[in-house]
Motif scaffolding. Structure first.
Motif, PDB file in Angstrom:
ATOM      1  N   GLU A   1       9.171 -52.723  14.520  1.00  0.00           N
ATOM      2  CA  GLU A   1      10.218 -52.140  15.353  1.00  0.00           C
ATOM      3  C   GLU A   1      11.569 -52.784  15.100  1.00  0.00           C
ATOM      4  O   GLU A   1      12.601 -52.113  15.055  1.00  0.00           O
ATOM      5  CB  GLU A   1       9.816 -52.276  16.829  1.00  0.00           C
ATOM      6  CG  GLU A   1       8.647 -51.351  17.188  1.00  0.00           C
ATOM      7  CD  GLU A   1       8.014 -51.693  18.526  1.00  0.00           C
ATOM      8  OE1 GLU A   1       8.397 -52.736  19.119  1.00  0.00           O
ATOM      9  OE2 GLU A   1       7.127 -50.939  18.978  1.00  0.00           O
TER      10      GLU A   1
ATOM     11  N   ASP B   1       4.121 -44.853  15.211  1.00  0.00           N
ATOM     12  CA  ASP B   1       3.502 -43.774  15.982  1.00  0.00           C
ATOM     13  C   ASP B   1       2.286 -44.286  16.744  1.00  0.00           C
ATOM     14  O   ASP B   1       1.856 -45.437  16.599  1.00  0.00           O
ATOM     15  CB  ASP B   1       3.139 -42.589  15.079  1.00  0.00           C
ATOM     16  CG  ASP B   1       2.112 -42.936  14.006  1.00  0.00           C
ATOM     17  OD1 ASP B   1       1.341 -43.894  14.211  1.00  0.00           O
ATOM     18  OD2 ASP B   1       2.088 -42.247  12.971  1.00  0.00           O
ATOM     19  N   ASP B   2       1.717 -43.411  17.576  1.00  0.00           N
ATOM     20  CA  ASP B   2       0.608 -43.824  18.446  1.00  0.00           C
ATOM     21  C   ASP B   2      -0.617 -44.258  17.649  1.00  0.00           C
ATOM     22  O   ASP B   2      -1.349 -45.168  18.063  1.00  0.00           O
ATOM     23  CB  ASP B   2       0.236 -42.665  19.383  1.00  0.00           C
ATOM     24  CG  ASP B   2       1.322 -42.398  20.418  1.00  0.00           C
ATOM     25  OD1 ASP B   2       2.166 -43.287  20.618  1.00  0.00           O
ATOM     26  OD2 ASP B   2       1.316 -41.303  21.013  1.00  0.00           O
ATOM     27  N   ALA B   3      -0.845 -43.610  16.490  1.00  0.00           N
ATOM     28  CA  ALA B   3      -2.021 -43.947  15.692  1.00  0.00           C
ATOM     29  C   ALA B   3      -1.936 -45.368  15.154  1.00  0.00           C
ATOM     30  O   ALA B   3      -2.902 -46.141  15.217  1.00  0.00           O
ATOM     31  CB  ALA B   3      -2.185 -42.947  14.544  1.00  0.00           C
TER      32      ALA B   3
ATOM     33  N   ARG C   1      -0.011 -47.812  16.349  1.00  0.00           N
ATOM     34  CA  ARG C   1      -0.026 -48.737  17.480  1.00  0.00           C
ATOM     35  C   ARG C   1      -1.449 -48.969  17.983  1.00  0.00           C
ATOM     36  O   ARG C   1      -1.847 -50.107  18.275  1.00  0.00           O
ATOM     37  CB  ARG C   1       0.850 -48.176  18.607  1.00  0.00           C
ATOM     38  CG  ARG C   1       1.092 -49.153  19.750  1.00  0.00           C
ATOM     39  CD  ARG C   1       2.046 -48.558  20.774  1.00  0.00           C
ATOM     40  NE  ARG C   1       3.328 -48.253  20.163  1.00  0.00           N
ATOM     41  CZ  ARG C   1       4.306 -49.123  19.997  1.00  0.00           C
ATOM     42  NH1 ARG C   1       4.126 -50.380  20.408  1.00  0.00           N
ATOM     43  NH2 ARG C   1       5.438 -48.768  19.431  1.00  0.00           N
ATOM     44  N   ALA C   2      -2.244 -47.899  18.059  1.00  0.00           N
ATOM     45  CA  ALA C   2      -3.620 -48.041  18.545  1.00  0.00           C
ATOM     46  C   ALA C   2      -4.467 -48.869  17.582  1.00  0.00           C
ATOM     47  O   ALA C   2      -5.242 -49.736  18.003  1.00  0.00           O
ATOM     48  CB  ALA C   2      -4.242 -46.653  18.745  1.00  0.00           C
TER      49      ALA C   2
ATOM     50  N   THR D   1      -3.322 -52.616  17.968  1.00  0.00           N
ATOM     51  CA  THR D   1      -3.656 -53.254  19.248  1.00  0.00           C
ATOM     52  C   THR D   1      -5.160 -53.353  19.478  1.00  0.00           C
ATOM     53  O   THR D   1      -5.612 -54.240  20.205  1.00  0.00           O
ATOM     54  CB  THR D   1      -3.012 -52.488  20.419  1.00  0.00           C
ATOM     55  OG1 THR D   1      -3.412 -51.115  20.359  1.00  0.00           O
ATOM     56  CG2 THR D   1      -1.499 -52.580  20.364  1.00  0.00           C
ATOM     57  N   ASN D   2      -5.952 -52.461  18.850  1.00  0.00           N
ATOM     58  CA  ASN D   2      -7.407 -52.494  19.039  1.00  0.00           C
ATOM     59  C   ASN D   2      -8.130 -53.389  18.034  1.00  0.00           C
ATOM     60  O   ASN D   2      -9.328 -53.648  18.164  1.00  0.00           O
ATOM     61  CB  ASN D   2      -7.991 -51.080  18.945  1.00  0.00           C
ATOM     62  CG  ASN D   2      -7.564 -50.219  20.122  1.00  0.00           C
ATOM     63  OD1 ASN D   2      -7.314 -50.731  21.211  1.00  0.00           O
ATOM     64  ND2 ASN D   2      -7.454 -48.915  19.915  1.00  0.00           N
TER      65      ASN D   2
ATOM     66  N   GLU E   1       3.244 -46.717   8.584  1.00  0.00           N
ATOM     67  CA  GLU E   1       1.923 -46.220   8.186  1.00  0.00           C
ATOM     68  C   GLU E   1       1.365 -46.959   6.986  1.00  0.00           C
ATOM     69  O   GLU E   1       0.142 -47.049   6.811  1.00  0.00           O
ATOM     70  CB  GLU E   1       1.988 -44.716   7.879  1.00  0.00           C
ATOM     71  CG  GLU E   1       2.259 -43.840   9.098  1.00  0.00           C
ATOM     72  CD  GLU E   1       3.726 -43.848   9.527  1.00  0.00           C
ATOM     73  OE1 GLU E   1       4.564 -44.390   8.760  1.00  0.00           O
ATOM     74  OE2 GLU E   1       4.019 -43.343  10.626  1.00  0.00           O
TER      75      GLU E   1
END
Length: 303
Positions: free
Chosen positions: A252, A259-261, A263-264, A267-268, A289
């Protein structure tokens, strides 16, 4: 909110208090040779309600008795308002700390460049006959250039603090290479230290600095024994969360859309090796990406 250029030098000193007397001697401030240095109180209570907030205090002691203290300030600006504040506060820092600790106290201020250091070092007339306060200041160019692995092993903090003052054509590349080696000694501070050096490197050398970062990541090996030992030490509890947050923060801060993909996935993930690899990639990829490219993974991601 304090800037990273203010906080990182202080964090380095809090992390290893014995660096403070090394710096003081390097810039000509006589400091006794004491066996133990530790962080001291950073607030001083006044007679009237209120406190003085010092940047950092390092106390040298024999057994439990303070023998000498260094107040270390970071001063990045020298405008009229700042000079007026310094004239009122810094003499008080020294006298109140001396009263509290019961030992000699010196104040040393780290400045970003020679001009600022000279202005901040102007004598302060307190009004009492013979009591003129002379701030002792230094800037990165007053510290020795760190250009060898052996020096980094002994003084990694000085490699980071001195680098901005040694970016001439003759030594720039080696100095920056040693900055990268110093960053490897403390993996948990690598992101903050990279941010700090990136803000200190002039724009005309920024591309060269980022290229060296990319080369270091590609070659990713530990040159010094000290670094290899630290790489082998187990991570503290909570490192997974810190690493995943750092990966996203770097992406950032570099202006890359996350994007959400992405980030997920970040974080996971609970695989420290995977997160560390993504952290290195985050410094050099041109899109978020690309850190997820399967061909770049050193290990499988934890489910």
């Amino acid at each position: 909110m304090p800037s990273i250029r203010h906080e990182i030098p202080l964090q380095l000193l809090r992390h290893r208090a014995e660096v403070a007397p090394q710096i003081a001697r390097a810039v000509g401030l006589p400091v006794p040779d004491l066996p133990c240095w530790r962080p001291g109180p950073e607030t001083v209570t006044l007679l009237s309600p209120g406190e003085l907030h010092l940047d950092v205090v390092l106390v040298g002691a024999k057994v439990d008795k303070p023998e000498f203290a260094i107040i270390h300030e970071v001063q990045n600006s020298c405008g009229t308002t700042e000079l007026e504040r310094i004239a009122l506060s810094w003499p008080a820092y020294v006298t109140h700390a001396r009263q509290r600790l019961g030992c000699p106290v010196a104040l040393l201020a780290f400045c970003p460049d020679e001009r600022t250091a000279r202005k901040i070092a102007a004598p302060i007339e307190t009004g009492h006959p013979g009591f003129t306060f002379w701030p002792r200041t230094y800037w990165p160019g007053m510290l020795p250039a760190i250009t060898t692995i052996a020096e980094v092993d002994q003084r990694p903090e000085l490699a980071l603090l001195s680098a901005p003052g040694h970016l001439g054509d003759g030594e720039r590349r080696r100095v920056l290479e040693m900055v990268l080696e110093a960053q490897r000694l403390e993996p948990d501070m690598r992101v903050q230290n990279h941010d700090y050096i990136s803000t200190c490197v002039p724009a005309r050398y920024r591309k060269e600095w980022e290229e060296l970062v990319a080369i270091a990541i590609e070659n990713y090996h530990w040159e010094s024994d000290f670094a290899r030992e630290h790489q082998a030490i187990g991570r503290a509890e909570g490192q997974v969360e810190a690493l995943s947050g750092s990966v996203l923060r770097i992406l950032e801060r570099r202006g890359l859309a996350v994007d959400d993909a992405v980030r997920a996935r970040v974080t996971n993930c609970t695989d420290i090796a995977q997160l560390t690899h993504w952290l290195d990639l985050a410094l050099v990829v041109d899109s978020a990406e690309k850190i997820l490219d399967p061909g770049t993974h050193p290990s499988s991601e934890s489910k």
